[in-house]
Design an enzyme around this catalytic site. Sequence first.
Site, PDB file in Angstrom:
ATOM      1  N   CYS A  79     -75.858 -74.595 -73.894  1.00 51.64           N
ATOM      2  CA  CYS A  79     -77.292 -74.797 -73.693  1.00 51.64           C
ATOM      3  C   CYS A  79     -78.097 -73.627 -74.278  1.00 51.64           C
ATOM      4  CB  CYS A  79     -77.585 -75.041 -72.214  1.00 51.64           C
ATOM      5  SG  CYS A  79     -79.231 -75.751 -71.976  1.00 51.64           S
ATOM      6  N   HIS A 167     -73.924 -79.426 -70.786  1.00 51.39           N
ATOM      7  CA  HIS A 167     -73.273 -78.504 -69.850  1.00 51.39           C
ATOM      8  C   HIS A 167     -71.858 -78.989 -69.512  1.00 51.39           C
ATOM      9  CE1 HIS A 167     -76.655 -75.859 -68.737  1.00 51.39           C
ATOM     10  NE2 HIS A 167     -77.373 -76.902 -69.125  1.00 51.39           N
ATOM     11  N   GLU A 169     -69.662 -77.581 -67.896  1.00 48.66           N
ATOM     12  CA  GLU A 169     -69.254 -77.152 -66.555  1.00 48.66           C
ATOM     13  C   GLU A 169     -69.751 -78.092 -65.471  1.00 48.66           C
ATOM     14  OE1 GLU A 169     -71.566 -75.940 -68.401  1.00 48.66           O
ATOM     15  OE2 GLU A 169     -73.255 -75.106 -67.284  1.00 48.66           O
ATOM     16  N   GLY A 222     -62.063 -60.483 -38.591  1.00 44.05           N
ATOM     17  CA  GLY A 222     -61.452 -61.692 -38.037  1.00 44.05           C
ATOM     18  C   GLY A 222     -61.512 -62.831 -39.042  1.00 44.05           C
ATOM     19  N   VAL A 224     -61.320 -64.683 -43.005  1.00 43.65           N
ATOM     20  CA  VAL A 224     -60.230 -64.833 -43.970  1.00 43.65           C
ATOM     21  C   VAL A 224     -60.188 -63.660 -44.956  1.00 43.65           C
ATOM     22  CG1 VAL A 224     -59.245 -66.361 -45.724  1.00 43.65           C
ATOM     23  CG2 VAL A 224     -60.614 -67.325 -43.889  1.00 43.65           C
ATOM     24  N   SER A 226     -61.350 -60.424 -45.102  1.00 45.10           N
ATOM     25  CA  SER A 226     -60.898 -59.087 -44.719  1.00 45.10           C
ATOM     26  C   SER A 226     -59.447 -59.133 -44.241  1.00 45.10           C
ATOM     27  CB  SER A 226     -61.811 -58.464 -43.659  1.00 45.10           C
ATOM     28  OG  SER A 226     -61.819 -59.219 -42.478  1.00 45.10           O
ATOM     29  N   SER A 227     -59.041 -60.253 -43.633  1.00 44.11           N
ATOM     30  CA  SER A 227     -57.650 -60.345 -43.161  1.00 44.11           C
ATOM     31  C   SER A 227     -56.684 -60.380 -44.348  1.00 44.11           C
ATOM     32  CB  SER A 227     -57.439 -61.604 -42.321  1.00 44.11           C
ATOM     33  OG  SER A 227     -58.364 -61.642 -41.267  1.00 44.11           O
TER      34      SER A 227
END
Length: 513
Positions: A79, A167, A169, A222, A224, A226-227
């Site tokens: 584009c 586009h 995508e 707690g 996803v 950072s765990s």
Amino acid sequence: MQQKIIILDFGSQTTQLIGRRLRDLDTFCEILPYNKFPYDDPDVIGVILSGSPFSVYDPEAFKVDLSGIRGKYPILGICYGAQYMAHTMGGKVAPAGTREYGRANLQSFEKDNPLFKGFEPNSQVWMSHGDTIVALPDNFRCIASTDKVQYAAYQAEGEKLWGVQFHPEAFHSVQGTQLLKNFAVDICGGKQDWSAASFVESTVAQLKEELGNDRVILGLSGGVDSSVAAVLLNKAIGHNLTCIFVDHGLLRKDEFENVMKDYECLGLNVIGVNAHEKFFRELAGVSEPEKKRKIIGKGFIDVFDAEAQKITDARWLAQGTIYPDRIESLNITGKVIKSHHNVGGLPEKMNLRLCEPLKWLFKDEVRRVGRQMGMPDHLINRHPFPGPGLAVRILGDITPEKVRVLQEADDIFIRGLREWIDTDGVSLYDKVWQAGVILLPVQSVGVMGDERTYEKAVALRAVTSTDAMSADWAHLPYEFLAKVSNEIISHVKGVNRVTYDISSKPPATIEWE
Ligand code: XMP
């Protein structure tokens, strides 16, 4: 050594989607501001120029000198990216009269062009443009047209340089992913070798090398991200990692205890800090949402800082920042417009270096990595939960009693979603992106037994989404809603009315505050 396609971002809303599509092909890519091309990166194998909200004639339009890129790497302009190359390389771009928006078909295209390998006749594409290319530069050749757009795609003669007006995508470009694959894999020679296993192996090796024997601290939420970051670091440096999990008292019912147990099972070295009293004290009487957020943000930093100071030899602060956080944080001029670091400001204050092992991953890739490392499904598939927790789901001021009421109602709703297994064997919990209960600052009349009641109303919120940027309300079965509503009203003292939020985002948001 990770081969990559660079996507230069000229500000289009769909730039992230280009990255998403390439990752779906297991091809690695980086999205960078349009003027931040990494000239000294030896691993670049191709370049995509994104769309833009601007016309090439706008005085504010993003302009960049492509002479250091052209001829060195294969280039695909999408584009604005296509218009910009045509415009700056000797062609002509003009307003299209009316903005062309929607489906179109490639009525003719060069069948043996490598960009169109595997394309069906009349392939449907998605157009969204105000300007159009009216003349190509001298040595450029038109390689596709639609009924309205003559130069729907072009290639520079003898060069690996393409432009497409549509586009690829976008979801409605039916063979768009095929086109991106043709470019990234066939033309650029990209390998489709991204896998969770290879990511874990190479990242653990890199972390070992980078961190050596240094001590690292990490804030666990707690959630996803950072765990998974913690487990990855634990694999690399073991007990040199200390995790700090601050309980501000606004988590879900029993969440702190349950998550702490999970972390212990994963072998993480975690310090859990109960800071309920501080947060409730500072939040007392505060109703304004942004003020609540600020108090919690600052309180979190204070508590984290006090704990982290005890680890006197720490050299690094690790965070579970993921790729969309960073894309949203940077505008295309490279300025930070919104800080996503939940301990923002700490690294400089404490003289720590920042370690963000998930910074290139999308959410579903983070989940794949977590699964690969053997983390339990209930931890990996957790719904997103806002940092300020239930504070943004209690409209108005916060008291421990309101938190208790909300925790009880929320627990019934979330447990209900987990337990309700649909006919296809998938729980409602796993079908929705995120769910929760909102405590409304509204009282209404009800009747219980022989008594009139005058109690609180709650709203149930459950949405489907792929990235939280947009979301639809989840069409939960009526029988399920009826069951949950009954259970909440009969078991949660203080609530006599349950409503279901049927707003989508936009124009609403997922949270109410
Ligand atoms: P909205 O409400 O903007 O939320 O549609 C989009 C996603 O972001 C989460 N959210 C937050 N997360 N701090 C966070 O860490 C916050 O203040 C916050 N506000 C919203 C929300 O739960 C959803 O996943």
